[in-house]
Design a protein around this motif. Structure first.
Motif, short mmCIF file in Angstrom:
data_model
loop_
_atom_site.label_atom_id
_atom_site.label_comp_id
_atom_site.label_asym_id
_atom_site.label_seq_id
_atom_site.Cartn_x
_atom_site.Cartn_y
_atom_site.Cartn_z
N GLY A 32 0.88 -1.10 0.09
CA GLY A 32 -0.05 0.16 0.05
C GLY A 32 0.74 1.45 0.01
O GLY A 32 1.83 1.35 0.58
N PHE A 33 0.29 2.26 -0.60
CA PHE A 33 1.06 3.44 -0.85
C PHE A 33 0.19 4.67 -0.34
O PHE A 33 -1.07 4.67 -0.51
CB PHE A 33 1.29 3.76 -2.22
CG PHE A 33 2.82 3.01 -2.49
CD1 PHE A 33 3.97 3.60 -2.53
CD2 PHE A 33 2.74 1.89 -3.19
CE1 PHE A 33 5.01 2.90 -2.82
CE2 PHE A 33 3.47 0.91 -3.52
CZ PHE A 33 4.92 1.50 -3.45
N ILE A 34 0.62 5.73 0.47
CA ILE A 34 0.09 6.92 1.02
C ILE A 34 0.89 8.00 0.47
O ILE A 34 2.29 8.21 0.99
CB ILE A 34 -0.25 6.75 2.40
CG1 ILE A 34 -1.09 5.94 3.13
CG2 ILE A 34 -0.93 8.36 2.77
CD1 ILE A 34 -1.28 5.81 4.51
N ILE A 35 0.38 8.71 -0.36
CA ILE A 35 1.16 9.99 -1.13
C ILE A 35 0.49 11.18 -0.36
O ILE A 35 -0.64 11.48 -0.77
CB ILE A 35 1.35 9.78 -2.21
CG1 ILE A 35 1.65 8.60 -2.97
CG2 ILE A 35 2.30 11.08 -2.77
CD1 ILE A 35 2.88 8.02 -2.50
N ILE A 36 1.16 11.92 0.53
CA ILE A 36 0.40 12.91 1.28
C ILE A 36 1.41 14.33 1.23
O ILE A 36 2.52 14.40 1.39
CB ILE A 36 0.32 12.48 2.68
CG1 ILE A 36 -0.44 13.74 3.62
CG2 ILE A 36 1.34 12.00 3.29
CD1 ILE A 36 -0.80 13.40 4.81
N GLY A 38 0.63 19.10 1.22
CA GLY A 38 -0.43 19.87 1.57
C GLY A 38 -1.63 20.12 0.83
O GLY A 38 -2.35 20.92 0.92
N SER A 39 -1.64 19.62 -0.58
CA SER A 39 -2.85 19.73 -1.32
C SER A 39 -3.86 18.51 -1.28
O SER A 39 -4.82 18.55 -1.80
CB SER A 39 -2.36 19.86 -3.00
OG SER A 39 -1.33 20.76 -2.91
N GLY A 40 -3.31 17.25 -0.77
CA GLY A 40 -4.21 16.23 -0.75
C GLY A 40 -3.29 14.90 -0.56
O GLY A 40 -2.20 15.04 -0.01
N ALA A 41 -4.14 13.80 -0.46
CA ALA A 41 -3.56 12.56 -0.25
C ALA A 41 -4.03 11.68 -1.43
O ALA A 41 -5.25 11.58 -1.88
CB ALA A 41 -3.92 12.00 1.11
N LEU A 42 -3.13 10.66 -1.77
CA LEU A 42 -3.42 9.63 -2.80
C LEU A 42 -3.06 8.13 -1.88
O LEU A 42 -2.09 7.91 -1.39
CB LEU A 42 -2.76 9.95 -4.00
CG LEU A 42 -2.98 9.05 -5.12
CD1 LEU A 42 -2.80 9.58 -6.50
CD2 LEU A 42 -2.03 7.55 -4.97
N PHE A 43 -3.84 7.45 -2.30
CA PHE A 43 -3.97 6.03 -1.41
C PHE A 43 -3.88 5.06 -3.11
O PHE A 43 -4.73 5.03 -3.58
CB PHE A 43 -4.85 5.75 -0.68
CG PHE A 43 -5.27 6.52 0.35
CD1 PHE A 43 -4.88 6.10 1.49
CD2 PHE A 43 -6.06 7.67 0.08
CE1 PHE A 43 -5.05 7.18 2.58
CE2 PHE A 43 -6.43 8.55 1.17
CZ PHE A 43 -5.90 8.52 2.40
N TYR A 137 6.97 15.29 -5.08
CA TYR A 137 5.77 15.68 -5.60
C TYR A 137 4.68 14.94 -5.06
O TYR A 137 4.91 14.15 -4.23
CB TYR A 137 5.51 15.24 -7.09
CG TYR A 137 6.60 15.11 -8.20
CD1 TYR A 137 7.20 16.35 -8.85
CD2 TYR A 137 7.48 14.11 -8.36
CE1 TYR A 137 8.22 16.57 -9.67
CE2 TYR A 137 8.89 14.25 -9.13
CZ TYR A 137 9.11 15.28 -9.86
OH TYR A 137 10.10 15.38 -10.41
N GLY A 138 3.38 15.26 -5.24
CA GLY A 138 2.11 14.59 -4.64
C GLY A 138 1.49 14.14 -5.58
O GLY A 138 1.83 13.98 -6.96
N GLY A 139 0.39 13.57 -5.24
CA GLY A 139 -0.51 12.87 -6.33
C GLY A 139 -0.01 11.81 -6.98
O GLY A 139 0.83 11.09 -6.35
N GLU A 140 -0.51 11.77 -8.23
CA GLU A 140 -0.07 10.31 -9.07
C GLU A 140 1.46 10.49 -9.46
O GLU A 140 2.10 9.32 -9.35
CB GLU A 140 -1.05 10.52 -10.32
CG GLU A 140 -0.65 9.15 -11.01
CD GLU A 140 -1.65 8.82 -12.19
OE1 GLU A 140 -1.58 7.95 -12.91
OE2 GLU A 140 -2.72 9.68 -12.15
N LYS A 141 1.77 11.59 -9.80
CA LYS A 141 3.50 11.75 -10.09
C LYS A 141 4.17 11.33 -8.68
O LYS A 141 5.33 10.59 -9.05
CB LYS A 141 3.61 13.24 -10.37
CG LYS A 141 5.02 13.52 -11.20
CD LYS A 141 5.20 14.87 -11.58
CE LYS A 141 6.24 15.04 -12.62
NZ LYS A 141 6.68 16.30 -12.97
N GLY A 142 3.65 11.51 -7.61
CA GLY A 142 4.56 11.27 -6.60
C GLY A 142 4.27 9.66 -6.18
O GLY A 142 5.50 9.20 -5.70
#
Length: 244
Positions: A32-36, A38-43, A137-142
């Motif tokens: 599992g991945f949590i990318i967090i 200041g703009s949001g989080a992606l799981f 980066y955040g999001g999908e790129k991160g």
């Protein structure tokens, strides 16, 4: 929009589950991945080299202290991380059980450290954290960047999982619990009875289970090595067992 008296920081939560994806991982051996940030989080999840975005959250945190000063700013960040931790339990747990073998937490800010160190994650998930990464980066790129950085994790988790399974089996044999067996005949008998929950195989086990049927309809099942199975005489009468 926040209602009167409600701070903007308290109305940040917006979640999206991508169409066609599931909110929980399907395989307990996935990562599992949590990318967090200041703009949001992606799981996300990674299973067998296949990645999947499981859930997204977006956030609008105040950039500067407003009414309430630094205290309100810290509270909004605390609320955000707490909600991310709560969502992680929904995404990475099924029927109150963790559905991943390992968890990678990554991000470009101190949120990634806070979610782990401040013990906001469910303890069962926190025990699965194998890596905390700093990604630009955040999001999908991160997410993609974190997968590359954590390329060695799936193999490590697999080895740990295999070691745990072998230890469980050895303990069952050692304490004679009646829940483990070994040897070709015993294992095949258990398989025939439908009594096998987990089967451990040696990677160099080259045997074939062959059922012979005579012209009269009688059947006989034998287990042979690859070399034995190539013996043409086995496929003629008399019985293969008689020939062996």
């Amino acid at each position: 929009m926040p209602s009167r008296g409600q701070s903007k920081a308290e109305s940040f939560l917006e979640t999206t589950t991508p169409e066609g994806s599931k909110q929980t991982s399907n395989a307990p051996d996935g990562i599992g991945f949590i990318i967090i940030d200041g703009s949001g989080a992606l799981f996300g999840g990674l299973t067998g080299g296949v990645r999947q975005i499981l859930h997204r959250m977006s956030v609008e945190l105040p950039r500067k202290p407003g009414k309430g000063g630094q205290s309100a700013l810290r509270q909004s960040r605390h609320n955000y991380v707490t909600k991310v931790a709560s969502m992680a339990a929904l995404v990475f747990m099924t029927n109150n059980k963790v559905n991943i073998a390992g968890l990678v937490v990554a991000g470009s800010s101190d949120f990634k450290s806070s979610i782990v160190e401040d013990e906001k994650l469910d303890p069962r998930l926190r025990s699965k954290v194998t890596l905390v990464l700093d990604v630009p980066y955040g999001g999908e790129k991160g997410f993609n960047h974190a997968i590359k950085m954590a390329s060695s994790i799936p193999r490590k988790v697999q080895l740990e999982h295999e070691a745990k399974i072998i230890k469980t089996w050895l303990d069952a044999v050692r304490f004679d619990t009646g829940k483990a067996c070994f040897g070709m005949d015993s294992v095949l008998s258990a398989l025939d009875c439908g009594a096998v929950e987990r089967l451990l195989l040696w990677e160099n086990l080259h045997h074939r289970r062959i059922t012979f049927r005579s012209a009269s309809g009688e059947e006989e099942t034998v287990v042979l090595t690859d070399a034995q199975s190539r013996d043409c005489l086995l496929y003629t009468s008399p019985s293969p067992r008689d020939r062996g």
